[in-house]
Design a protein around this motif. Structure first.
Motif, PDB file in Angstrom:
ATOM      1  N   VAL A 123       0.948   5.484  -0.035  1.00  0.00           N
ATOM      2  CA  VAL A 123       0.191   6.720   0.156  1.00  0.00           C
ATOM      3  C   VAL A 123       1.010   7.837  -0.479  1.00  0.00           C
ATOM      4  CG1 VAL A 123      -0.794   8.356   1.792  1.00  0.00           C
ATOM      5  CG2 VAL A 123      -0.879   5.900   2.283  1.00  0.00           C
ATOM      6  N   GLY A 157      -1.656  11.992   0.053  1.00  0.00           N
ATOM      7  CA  GLY A 157      -2.810  11.688   0.890  1.00  0.00           C
ATOM      8  C   GLY A 157      -3.733  10.607   0.359  1.00  0.00           C
ATOM      9  N   VAL A 158      -3.392   9.998  -0.781  1.00  0.00           N
ATOM     10  CA  VAL A 158      -4.232   8.965  -1.385  1.00  0.00           C
ATOM     11  C   VAL A 158      -3.547   7.609  -1.245  1.00  0.00           C
ATOM     12  CG1 VAL A 158      -5.308   8.154  -3.521  1.00  0.00           C
ATOM     13  CG2 VAL A 158      -5.182  10.608  -3.034  1.00  0.00           C
ATOM     14  N   ARG A 159      -4.263   6.653  -0.610  1.00  0.00           N
ATOM     15  CA  ARG A 159      -3.730   5.301  -0.434  1.00  0.00           C
ATOM     16  C   ARG A 159      -4.176   4.421  -1.592  1.00  0.00           C
ATOM     17  NH1 ARG A 159      -4.963   0.235   1.044  1.00  0.00           N
ATOM     18  NH2 ARG A 159      -7.140   0.653   1.493  1.00  0.00           N
ATOM     19  N   THR A 160      -3.211   3.713  -2.183  1.00  0.00           N
ATOM     20  CA  THR A 160      -3.515   2.770  -3.244  1.00  0.00           C
ATOM     21  C   THR A 160      -2.846   1.450  -2.911  1.00  0.00           C
ATOM     22  OG1 THR A 160      -3.515   4.591  -4.847  1.00  0.00           O
ATOM     23  CG2 THR A 160      -3.425   2.360  -5.735  1.00  0.00           C
ATOM     24  N   HIS A 184       6.206   9.661  -0.154  1.00  0.00           N
ATOM     25  CA  HIS A 184       5.237   8.567  -0.041  1.00  0.00           C
ATOM     26  C   HIS A 184       5.511   7.753   1.223  1.00  0.00           C
ATOM     27  CE1 HIS A 184       8.749   6.679  -1.855  1.00  0.00           C
ATOM     28  NE2 HIS A 184       8.297   5.523  -1.417  1.00  0.00           N
ATOM     29  N   THR A 185       4.506   6.975   1.626  1.00  0.00           N
ATOM     30  CA  THR A 185       4.680   5.979   2.684  1.00  0.00           C
ATOM     31  C   THR A 185       4.417   4.611   2.062  1.00  0.00           C
ATOM     32  OG1 THR A 185       2.381   6.012   3.431  1.00  0.00           O
ATOM     33  CG2 THR A 185       3.891   7.564   4.491  1.00  0.00           C
ATOM     34  N   GLU A 186       4.935   3.580   2.719  1.00  0.00           N
ATOM     35  CA  GLU A 186       4.760   2.206   2.257  1.00  0.00           C
ATOM     36  C   GLU A 186       4.288   1.346   3.417  1.00  0.00           C
ATOM     37  OE1 GLU A 186       8.381   0.654   0.506  1.00  0.00           O
ATOM     38  OE2 GLU A 186       8.893   2.627  -0.324  1.00  0.00           O
ATOM     39  N   ARG A 187       3.321   0.459   3.143  1.00  0.00           N
ATOM     40  CA  ARG A 187       2.889  -0.533   4.129  1.00  0.00           C
ATOM     41  C   ARG A 187       2.755  -1.859   3.384  1.00  0.00           C
ATOM     42  NH1 ARG A 187       1.174  -0.326   9.150  1.00  0.00           N
ATOM     43  NH2 ARG A 187       0.698   1.888   9.091  1.00  0.00           N
ATOM     44  N   ASP A 208       0.865  -1.180   0.000  1.00  0.00           N
ATOM     45  CA  ASP A 208       0.000   0.000   0.000  1.00  0.00           C
ATOM     46  C   ASP A 208       0.898   1.225   0.000  1.00  0.00           C
ATOM     47  OD1 ASP A 208      -1.995  -1.858   0.329  1.00  0.00           O
ATOM     48  OD2 ASP A 208      -2.557  -1.221   2.344  1.00  0.00           O
TER      49      ASP A 208
END
Length: 94
Positions: free
Chosen positions: A50, A53-56, A72-75, A48
């Motif tokens: 982000v 502000g949009v998570r995809t 970006h962030t990563e999960r 995932d």
């Protein structure tokens, strides 16, 4: 998309051979950037991202792209993630 289609796309877009990236289940990276552009093909699991502000969520067979220095962030999913990532610096563009 298939792995073969992804590899062909990289060639057309001037990206080098990708490397295999593996991330642990449930892992997370807080907001950061990379000093290169990324095109990646998810082999298994889920990532995932982000951006703005949009998570995809991206799963097996999907491609994600990040621009050079894009915050970006990563999960990573409950089974982690494996993906092929090709990185290109803007300085490499002729």
């Amino acid at each position: 998309m298939t792995k073969e289609q992804f590899m062909s796309m990289l060639v057309l877009d001037g990206f080098p051979e990708p490397t295999l990236v593996q991330r642990e289940a449930g892992g997370f990276l807080d907001a950061h950037t990379h000093p290169f552009e990324v095109q990646a093909f998810v082999l298994s699991g889920q990532i995932d991202l982000v951006v703005d502000g949009v998570r995809t969520a991206y799963i097996s067979g999907e491609v994600f792209r990040l621009l050079e220095n894009q915050v970006h962030t990563e999960r990573y999913g409950s089974n982690g993630v494996q993906y092929l990532a090709s990185r290109k610096n803007s300085a490499e563009v002729i």
